[in-house]
Design a protein around this motif. Structure first.
Motif, mmCIF file in Angstrom:
data_model
loop_
_atom_site.group_PDB
_atom_site.id
_atom_site.type_symbol
_atom_site.label_atom_id
_atom_site.label_comp_id
_atom_site.label_asym_id
_atom_site.label_seq_id
_atom_site.Cartn_x
_atom_site.Cartn_y
_atom_site.Cartn_z
ATOM 1 N N ALA A 232 9.451 -3.362 5.295
ATOM 2 C CA ALA A 232 10.790 -3.830 5.609
ATOM 3 C C ALA A 232 11.821 -2.858 5.240
ATOM 4 C CB ALA A 232 11.373 -4.970 4.694
ATOM 5 N N LEU A 233 11.735 -1.808 4.554
ATOM 6 C CA LEU A 233 12.657 -0.734 4.322
ATOM 7 C C LEU A 233 12.313 0.048 5.405
ATOM 8 C CD1 LEU A 233 14.517 0.550 2.096
ATOM 9 C CD2 LEU A 233 12.706 1.763 1.427
ATOM 10 N N ALA A 234 11.092 0.514 6.050
ATOM 11 C CA ALA A 234 11.224 1.414 6.987
ATOM 12 C C ALA A 234 11.794 0.661 8.329
ATOM 13 C CB ALA A 234 9.665 1.696 7.086
ATOM 14 N N ASN A 235 11.671 -0.457 8.617
ATOM 15 C CA ASN A 235 12.196 -1.262 9.781
ATOM 16 C C ASN A 235 13.713 -1.088 9.693
ATOM 17 O OD1 ASN A 235 10.634 -2.816 11.848
ATOM 18 N ND2 ASN A 235 9.485 -2.559 9.723
ATOM 19 N N GLU A 236 14.286 -1.529 8.568
ATOM 20 C CA GLU A 236 15.663 -1.570 8.327
ATOM 21 C C GLU A 236 16.266 -0.007 8.664
ATOM 22 O OE1 GLU A 236 19.055 -2.264 5.019
ATOM 23 O OE2 GLU A 236 17.120 -2.675 4.476
ATOM 24 N N TYR A 237 15.782 0.925 7.856
ATOM 25 C CA TYR A 237 16.397 2.316 7.969
ATOM 26 C C TYR A 237 15.961 3.040 9.415
ATOM 27 C CZ TYR A 237 18.085 2.364 3.015
ATOM 28 O OH TYR A 237 18.660 2.115 1.907
ATOM 29 N N THR B 224 14.798 5.561 14.766
ATOM 30 C CA THR B 224 13.408 6.464 14.691
ATOM 31 C C THR B 224 12.584 5.684 13.783
ATOM 32 O OG1 THR B 224 14.865 8.422 14.637
ATOM 33 C CG2 THR B 224 12.461 8.739 13.728
ATOM 34 N N ASP B 225 11.282 5.758 14.276
ATOM 35 C CA ASP B 225 10.111 4.979 13.705
ATOM 36 C C ASP B 225 9.811 5.753 12.288
ATOM 37 O OD1 ASP B 225 9.816 2.634 15.112
ATOM 38 O OD2 ASP B 225 8.128 3.122 16.217
ATOM 39 N N LEU B 226 9.806 5.063 11.098
ATOM 40 C CA LEU B 226 9.547 6.031 9.790
ATOM 41 C C LEU B 226 8.124 5.426 9.280
ATOM 42 C CD1 LEU B 226 13.104 5.461 8.090
ATOM 43 C CD2 LEU B 226 12.348 7.312 9.673
ATOM 44 N N VAL B 227 7.127 6.092 9.697
ATOM 45 C CA VAL B 227 5.838 5.552 9.717
ATOM 46 C C VAL B 227 4.937 6.269 8.459
ATOM 47 C CG1 VAL B 227 3.646 5.412 10.830
ATOM 48 C CG2 VAL B 227 5.583 5.554 12.193
#
Length: 258
Positions: free
Chosen positions: A47-52, A58-61
């Motif tokens: 959820a945090l990676a999708n929000e930011y 940019t995808d944060l993977v």
């Protein structure tokens, strides 16, 4: 009856796009193949990676792997990007990947396209150095949260700027503002009492005044030498450089151990 059906459709239909949009707006960005996280931790990180990630486009993977084939961590990261066609804006688009190789205890960060510019190898080194102590201690969720937060933060600065410069620190800016304000107020208060125009020359007769005696005396010269120590702390070793995947996608990079 037809009127009742039409009314029901009218009331329900606004809810359908919201549900679909919500589901479509969230995608899996946490690939925990090494099972380092429980389901709640993965959900919170995703959820945090999708929000930011949405704010930086940019995808944060995050990828964790046991790397049973003992593949080089950089090559593993590049192949993962190619095979999964990662990217926020399109397949093989803007993305940053943190890969954790549990077999060799290696870590690699790579930034593709927009992330290559805004998270260059130098910035990725900073992120890696800051999360390595948590990885060493086994605090994986905390390390991953820091990675997401720092990636988001650093992408808010123009390329080529040091994001850790103290001038960008909000507390430093606040203290500097208070100091400057205090100096300005102090100067204004000092000048508000009027200026003194009388000095020694006002009552001195320059025709009868003269220097009686003057003497200069040399005492000594002192020279102090200090050795400047080099900072060799790399936070787990390693460094940046980046490269190009076998699919032809160039990226920034930082690797090290934990």
């Amino acid at each position: 009856m037809a009127a009742l059906i039409l009314m029901a459709i009218t009331l329900v239909s606004p809810l359908i796009p919201i549900s679909v949009a919500s589901a479509a707006g969230s995608k899996n960005l946490i690939y925990d193949e090494a099972n380092l996280l429980n389901e709640q931790e993965k959900s919170e990180l995703n959820a945090l990676a999708n929000e930011y990630g949405a704010e930086r486009q940019t995808d944060l993977v995050i990828l964790t792997t046991n790397n049973t084939e003992n593949q080089d961590v950089q090559l593993l990261t590049e192949d993962f990007y190619d095979e999964h066609a990662l990217g926020y804006d399109k397949a093989h688009g803007n993305a940053v990947i943190l890969t954790l190789d549990m077999y060799n205890r290696d870590i690699y960060l790579a930034g593709f396209y927009k992330a290559k510019d805004y998270l260059d190898s130098g910035r990725l080194d900073k992120i890696r150095n800051k999360i390595t102590p948590n990885l060493t201690e086994g605090n994986y969720k905390l390390a991953f949260e820091k990675y997401i937060n720092l990636s988001y933060k650093y992408m808010g600065y123009k390329p080529g700027v040091n994001p850790d410069n103290i001038l960008f620190n909000i507390w430093f800016q606040l203290i500097a503002s208070l100091v400057i304000g205090g100096v300005v107020v102090g100067v204004m208060a000092y000048r508000s009492g009027g200026r003194v125009t009388v000095n020694r020359a006002t009552y001195e007769d320059s025709s009868t005044s003269s220097v009686i005696d003057r003497q200069d005396r040399y005492i000594r010269t002192t020279v102090t030498k200090r050795k400047i120590e080099k900072n060799n702390n790399n936070g787990g070793g390693g460094g940046g450089g980046g490269g190009t995947s076998r699919g032809g996608h160039s990226h920034s990079g930082s690797r090290g151990s934990f």
